[in-house]
Design an enzyme around this catalytic site. Structure first.
Site, PDB file in Angstrom:
ATOM      1  N   GLY A  25       0.826  -1.204   0.000  1.00  0.00           N
ATOM      2  CA  GLY A  25       0.000   0.000   0.000  1.00  0.00           C
ATOM      3  C   GLY A  25       0.855   1.246   0.000  1.00  0.00           C
ATOM      4  N   GLY A  26       0.225   2.363   0.396  1.00  0.00           N
ATOM      5  CA  GLY A  26       0.893   3.649   0.316  1.00  0.00           C
ATOM      6  C   GLY A  26       2.122   3.734   1.206  1.00  0.00           C
ATOM      7  N   MET A  27       2.112   3.054   2.353  1.00  0.00           N
ATOM      8  CA  MET A  27       3.235   3.150   3.268  1.00  0.00           C
ATOM      9  C   MET A  27       4.370   2.237   2.868  1.00  0.00           C
ATOM     10  SD  MET A  27       4.526   4.629   5.834  1.00  0.00           S
ATOM     11  CE  MET A  27       6.007   4.326   6.785  1.00  0.00           C
ATOM     12  N   GLY A  28       4.102   1.196   2.119  1.00  0.00           N
ATOM     13  CA  GLY A  28       5.152   0.288   1.722  1.00  0.00           C
ATOM     14  C   GLY A  28       4.616  -1.105   1.496  1.00  0.00           C
ATOM     15  N   VAL A  30       4.872  -5.245   2.846  1.00  0.00           N
ATOM     16  CA  VAL A  30       5.280  -6.204   3.868  1.00  0.00           C
ATOM     17  C   VAL A  30       5.432  -7.569   3.197  1.00  0.00           C
ATOM     18  CG1 VAL A  30       4.698  -7.288   6.060  1.00  0.00           C
ATOM     19  CG2 VAL A  30       4.121  -4.895   5.670  1.00  0.00           C
ATOM     20  N   LYS A  45       9.280  -5.526   6.508  1.00  0.00           N
ATOM     21  CA  LYS A  45       8.564  -4.355   6.016  1.00  0.00           C
ATOM     22  C   LYS A  45       9.494  -3.450   5.230  1.00  0.00           C
ATOM     23  CE  LYS A  45       6.072  -0.222   7.410  1.00  0.00           C
ATOM     24  NZ  LYS A  45       5.555   0.555   8.542  1.00  0.00           N
ATOM     25  N   ASP A 148      -2.392   4.708  18.279  1.00  0.00           N
ATOM     26  CA  ASP A 148      -3.289   4.241  17.217  1.00  0.00           C
ATOM     27  C   ASP A 148      -3.797   2.837  17.533  1.00  0.00           C
ATOM     28  OD1 ASP A 148      -4.726   4.690  14.889  1.00  0.00           O
ATOM     29  OD2 ASP A 148      -3.177   3.837  13.590  1.00  0.00           O
TER      30      ASP A 148
END
Length: 557
Positions: A25-28, A30, A45, A148
């Site tokens: 996704g946008g963050m990276g 895995v 990750k 979170d």
């Protein structure tokens, strides 16, 4: 990254062979990877920097994300706890490119995945709560706040036990000022604590609010403050009342104690653990497990958590206040501007959410694959001695569903019976707010005539039960002042119900309810709001004065 001699498959740091992608996704991304040095599978990750346009719009963003990723790994490496995901290693490329984080591979699904199949049994939720609380206590003792906590960030091992992960937005006590941008709303909007929305940091009680909201969702089967947009959810978190839990059994009073907006009034971690232990030991019938909850609605299962290996009943309607009032009174111009800036920034930052939450930076991939699927104990009070609520025949609506059902509280006789029951049980003839559903009614009632504090009560099946402490009544806020509910236009309910079904444009309404309260846009006078909602969150309401005069209409369009 280099390659191995075995078929040219890539190696990270000369040691970790990528096997398969678990999520992206946008963050990276895995990966499942093989640690060839220790001959074991791990989760690896790959932290992805933002695209060039994002960096151009927000200079320094790449460095900020890299710093947060490294901080995440170091935060987790400092913890050794059975319910905290284990970080084995961090790879920091010498060229300053994005780091890689090496973690244990959790064989299981997330709590979000589990909740897609339905609410948790209360004993299971209590066990889950104590395990996550144990992880938070370990983190707080090390000076780390998670920030979170939500269902997507709690994994369930295949062999049993919860694991708290995604510490990527955690705030070190000594690093918060360096790494948190001004106005940057960090966390998922529907699980973030209200004081964090207001910009307050450094309080472990905020993580406990998030845990309480997770447990509420887990047992009640719906989120009480989630709205159609992230901004609407933020405003609801700041001010909207939380419907008392009705299916959480012995956990209900704990949730009532925990989900209060003043962090100083929440139990601390040690007291919360004691309360959860007492709830676990309570007889099954110590607290009513429910009040005839509505029929569940099946929701599609979310995608699996990106680095977990796989081994909602219809919402009780929450109060939907006028957003202009809440933004103006609670957030103020500056705070709202900061929230808007934060939400705009989050659209650029990688996202990770729980069904519409606002992003998170951390172990998740942040592409929406982490979706939600998230003093003394308040005691049960005295029981009223009134008869079961009466009913009258309502006017036939124009929709396929009936306006009211036999025995419904949404009739003149039904409402008056509930109001009389509240008065007889408490000795107080005024309310701060009255919410009436078909099956039951909820009231916020001063603790005594003229008091500046109030408690919450539920009327069901001819009985009144105290649900716990409500809060304080601000003497400077006209719309919080108690009023006499007997003076509301209850005789007009059949006609108002018919008009609401006909005019509010809520297609196939599945929930009908009333709110009586003082309303800013009616000059702070007691006002009756007649609501219609459906399973797609379409909402409309009629607002009428105490004499029955309509003062506002909000349609679903």
């Amino acid at each position: 990254m280099n390659t191995s001699d075995d078929g040219g498959r890539p190696l990270v740091d000369g040691r970790f062979r990528l096997v398969s992608r678990l999520g992206s996704g946008g963050m990276g991304t895995v990966w499942r990877a093989r640690d060839i040095a220790l001959d074991r599978d791990v989760a690896l990750k790959e932290v992805r920097p933002p695209d060039p346009a994002a960096e151009e719009a927000h200079p320094g963003l790449t460095a900020q994300l890299r710093a947060r990723a490294i901080r995440e790994a170091r935060a987790l490496a400092r913890l050794s706890h059975p319910h905290v995901v284990t970080v084995h290693h961090i790879v920091e490329p010498a060229d300053g490119s994005a780091p890689w984080i090496v973690m244990e591979l959790v064989e299981g699904n997330s709590v979000a995945d589990r909740l897609a199949a339905g609410p948790l049994p209360v004993p299971e939720a209590i066990t889950l709560g104590r395990q996550v609380l144990g992880a938070l206590r370990a983190a707080h003792a090390a000076g780390i706040q998670h920030r979170d906590v939500k269902p997507a960030n709690v994994l369930l091992r295949a062999e049993g036990g919860a694991v708290l992960t995604d510490f990527g937005i955690a705030a070190f006590d000594e690093a918060t000022s360096r790494l948190t941008a001004s106005g940057d709303l960090i966390g998922s909007a529907d699980f973030i604590a209200p004081e964090r929305v207001r910009g307050e940091e450094g309080n472990p009680a905020s993580d406990l609010w998030s845990l309480g909201m997770l447990l509420y969702v887990a047992t009640e089967g719906h989120h009480p403050l989630r709205r159609a947009t992230s901004l609407a959810t933020v405003v609801a978190v700041l001010d909207d009342p939380i419907p008392p839990p009705v299916r959480s059994g012995a956990l209900g009073p704990v949730l009532t104690r925990l989900l209060v907006r003043d962090p100083a009034l929440r139990p601390d971690a040690a007291e919360l653990d004691r309360l959860l232990a007492e709830a676990a030991a309570a007889p099954a019938d110590a607290v009513p497990a429910g009040f005839g909850p509505p029929t569940p609605v099946a929701y599609p299962a979310p995608p699996p958590h990106p680095y977990a290996v796989p081994a909602r009943p219809r919402p009780v309607p929450a109060r939907v206040p006028d957003r202009r009032k809440r933004v103006a009174r609670l957030t103020g111009g500056l705070v709202l501007a900061a929230a808007l800036f934060a939400l705009a920034l989050v659209q650029v930052l990688p996202k990770g959410g729980d069904g519409g939450g606002t992003g998170g930076l951390g172990l998740g991939t942040g592409d929406g694959k982490q979706t939600g699927s998230t003093g003394s104990t308040g005691s049960t009070g005295s029981t009223g001695s009134t008869a079961s609520p009466g009913s009258t025949a309502g006017t036939a609506p124009t929709t396929t569903a009936p306006t009211t059902t036999a025995g419904s509280h949404l009739t003149p006789a039904g409402v008056r019976t509930a109001v009389a029951a509240f008065r007889d049980a408490t000795g107080v003839s005024t309310v701060k707010q009255l919410v009436v559903y078909e099956e039951y009614a909820v009231a916020e009632i001063p603790t005594k005539p003229g008091a500046s504090t109030y408690d919450r009560y539920i009327y069901r099946d001819g009985k009144v039960s105290r649900q716990g402490i409500g809060g304080t009544i601000s003497s400077s806020d006209p719309d919080e002042q108690p009023f006499d509910p007997t003076r509301m236009p209850w005789d007009d309910l059949p006609e108002l119900a018919e008009r609401a079904d006909r005019e509010l444009k809520v297609e196939s309404p599945t929930s009908r309810y009333l709110i009586a309260e003082r309303w800013t846009f009616n000059k702070d006078r007691p006002t009756l709001l007649v609501y219609r909602t459906n399973d797609y969150s379409a909402t409309g309401y009629l607002a009428v004065d105490a004499d029955g005069t309509q003062v506002h209409k909000e349609t679903a369009d």
